[in-house]
Design an enzyme around this catalytic site. Sequence first.
Site, PDB file in Angstrom:
ATOM      1  CD  GLU A  87      -2.941   1.205   2.267  1.00  0.00           C
ATOM      2  OE1 GLU A  87      -4.078   1.647   2.085  1.00  0.00           O
ATOM      3  OE2 GLU A  87      -2.535   0.845   3.371  1.00  0.00           O
ATOM      4  N   GLY A  92       3.199   2.342  10.873  1.00  0.00           N
ATOM      5  CA  GLY A  92       3.005   1.678  12.160  1.00  0.00           C
ATOM      6  C   GLY A  92       2.617   0.226  11.959  1.00  0.00           C
ATOM      7  CG  HIS A 107      -6.115   1.399  12.692  1.00  0.00           C
ATOM      8  ND1 HIS A 107      -6.623   2.682  12.667  1.00  0.00           N
ATOM      9  CD2 HIS A 107      -5.665   1.157  11.426  1.00  0.00           C
ATOM     10  CE1 HIS A 107      -6.489   3.181  11.445  1.00  0.00           C
ATOM     11  NE2 HIS A 107      -5.906   2.276  10.677  1.00  0.00           N
ATOM     12  CD  GLU A 108      -3.121  -1.609  10.793  1.00  0.00           C
ATOM     13  OE1 GLU A 108      -3.475  -1.931   9.645  1.00  0.00           O
ATOM     14  OE2 GLU A 108      -2.780  -0.448  11.096  1.00  0.00           O
ATOM     15  CD  GLU A 113      -6.000   3.855   6.698  1.00  0.00           C
ATOM     16  OE1 GLU A 113      -6.096   3.613   7.913  1.00  0.00           O
ATOM     17  OE2 GLU A 113      -5.447   3.074   5.907  1.00  0.00           O
TER      18      GLU A 113
END
Length: 878
Positions: A132, A266, A302-303, A325
């Site tokens: 990405e 991250g 988050h992921e 996001e």
Amino acid sequence: MTRVLLPSNVVPHEYDLTLEPDMEKFMFKGSVEIKVTVAEKTKVVEMHQRDLCVSAAVCKCAEGAKLEAVAVTTRNKDKTLSLEFDEEIPVGEATLALEFTGVLNDQLAGFYRSKYTGRDGTTKHMATTQFEAIDARRCFPCWDEPARKAVFNLTLVCPEHLMAISNMPEKSCVGLEGGRKRVAFLPTPKMSTYLLAFCIGEFDFIQGQTKNGTLIRVLSVPGKSKDLAFALDTGIKALEFYNDFFGIPYPLPKLDMIAIPDFAAGAMENWGLVTYREVDLIIDPAKASSSQKQRVAIVITHELAHQWFGNLVTMAWWDDLWLNEGFANWMQTFTADSIFPEWCIWESFVTNEQTSALRLDALRSSHPILVPIARAESVEEVFDLISYCKGGSVIRMIYSLLGRETFRQGLVDYLQTHSYSNTESTDLWAAWDKASGQPIRELMDTWILQMGYPLITVSNVSKKDGKLKFDVEQKWYLADGSVKEGDADKKWIVPLIFGTQEGAHPPQYLREKKQTVELETAGSWVKVNYGQHIPLRVKYPTEMLEELCKAVSGLPAEDRIGLLSDADSLSKSEDLSLADFVRVLNSYKGEMNDKVWSQLSQALAGLKGTLYGTTMPNKAEIKAKMDKLISDLVKPVVEAVGWDGRPDDTDNLKKLRAIVLGQHLAVNSKEPEVVREATERIAAYKEDKNTAKLNPDIRASLMKVLVKNNGAAAIEELKALHNDKAESPFRNDVYTALGVAQDEGLLMDAMLWALDGKDVRSQDFVYVQRAVSAAVVSNEVVGGRVMQAFIEAHYDEVFNLIGNVSAMMFASILKSCFSGITTREELEKMKNFWEAKKLTHLEKALGQSIEAVDNRIKAAEAFAASELATAAFWDNLN
């Protein structure tokens, strides 16, 4: 704006990809067969590639014809590949077969290598991927656009002693001559190219299962598996939460999460194989700071949110990056709050995500949440606080208006309707419109299609017969307080939630520029934006602000944070006097909430930074007065929490201790008792790295004390500890401490040490730079001067180290160069330097940096002209 896309006459739907990396020569060879549908007969096929050498290309047509490409043309500027054939490829199904080679690079993008220290102490390498946004093309020829979803059948050939993993479980493993093996993986679901991932290397792992039977593994390079349990437990709980909340079971048979030693971002949400920086996955909760523990948890949540929102359903084009996001930014907090309710993490969201978004979005050089993007290369510029944090803030706004069940019902409908396909923002609004019966799209268009946000001004307050009556008016809020033609035309549909001493009142909507509100309350104050659910600022009349300050201790933590954040920002835009802002600060005496203290620390640091930026002759005197205010706020809290942890400390108490001791140590760094404590505690760590004396929550602050007092000797001592197999959080604390050196030569040395690359990984260079950029020596900000000299002398080296790796990381470098500038002369010099580089993909970052510095200079000028510049003001402060 016209999008630059590959032609749609040939559409891929399945890739059979084989790769064989050479782990010593750092090269790889590959072959790929791509099943395509030809919609219009053609002699030319356009694909994406970057830095590959294609040696053969053949098209196998459905009727059996085999066409060899007569020309293979690469266009480096467009990062594309053209295959030309003598005969037309007929309409229907076909297979393209290509052979190619590439470099296993060290640029943290595409198919790249990462180094680590093996158990035997030698340097070793693993191979990994980061695709990405548009780097799958660095690994194999493909249609590298999010809407060109396909199935991937991957085969990896590697040394037999290494482990190979990918998105899907292993299908087969066959031994080959020369000590090699061929590992084939099961087909992936239909997905975008940027989600394909694989890793080859020596890995340790631990594993567990969800209630539904999904296997979850957490992997690392050898020797670190003992610190993977927290990540495994959090991953299992998060996946189970998402299975229930989204109403769609996780669709893959397994989930791997792996820590990569060299990693630009991250983490990355590759479907079924999530990759992380080591610091964001590997953690020993018994030794880690509370902030690090919470950081690891929210990165994981988050992921894993992306496994549905982004992977199962993907944005059609990079315009809607925020949809991926922003949603995951909100969902990470929502889920972490469910798993760790004791953290009260929504308070952190207001302090961190919402405040960060509001700060950036108050600039004229900001951008709308939804940004038209013509070329995919431009997308990295909007991997920023607007897409993530403002995006998350507007999702939080919708949730607060719809409530859990209606919000969830719309979300489930959206995911079920669009599984394995692509969407735009309007598809999500339509789902919530349907679920709620409310015009969500009408509301959201005003928040995502225009940049900025409103300032709500309260005026004409009156109290009669148990009712509080007042006017609310909206205008575009700008950090510099400027007004230009057309500004007044901007308008939002603003949901307003009011709080009084009785609690929250039902939401009302401000659709026009101004309207009158009437609330039943026995009190004399109203807190606008109660709960801080809406990303905006609020300006109160003086009398009501005074009443709110008197009542502040009884407000929810989110509102104490919001009141303080608004006052801080409004004082800089001259919508509130600096004197009133300091009085607001002073009303927080006795505060014991860690997140409120985090906001207090930001406000105090900003105020002190403004003072440092002035040229006042009595700067040192005023700093001493300001330090007394900080000491008065901090002292009772330090006495309550103490220096050392206790067995029954909560994570929030540990964070509070870290913040207030950090403030205490900063203003008392020259006191003999403070120096002795710092010296003894770091000495204890040198003797025993497991000592409790060097508490990770206050470790960085203690390091700063040593560097401030002992200069070069302390820096060399910290570097030695850094290089002695220190873990990532410890190394990051060292980087932070380097920025308080009281000598410009030492600050320059720190930058050169980071640039050298022998001890500091390229991904960590920016941490040193951020610290040095903000450096203050003898009450003067010198970071800008140091950075100017450094970047002029070493730009090419920095660009090769970071600029060739990640536009997002290089944008951080650019912004850090401006963060220590306090004069117009320095600003002009730095501005001219960066403009001469003509980095068109960083124009937004440059514009924002210049505007932010200009605003800081104006704030310093306003400070010098205010009553805060007099000792009498501080002496009379109660």
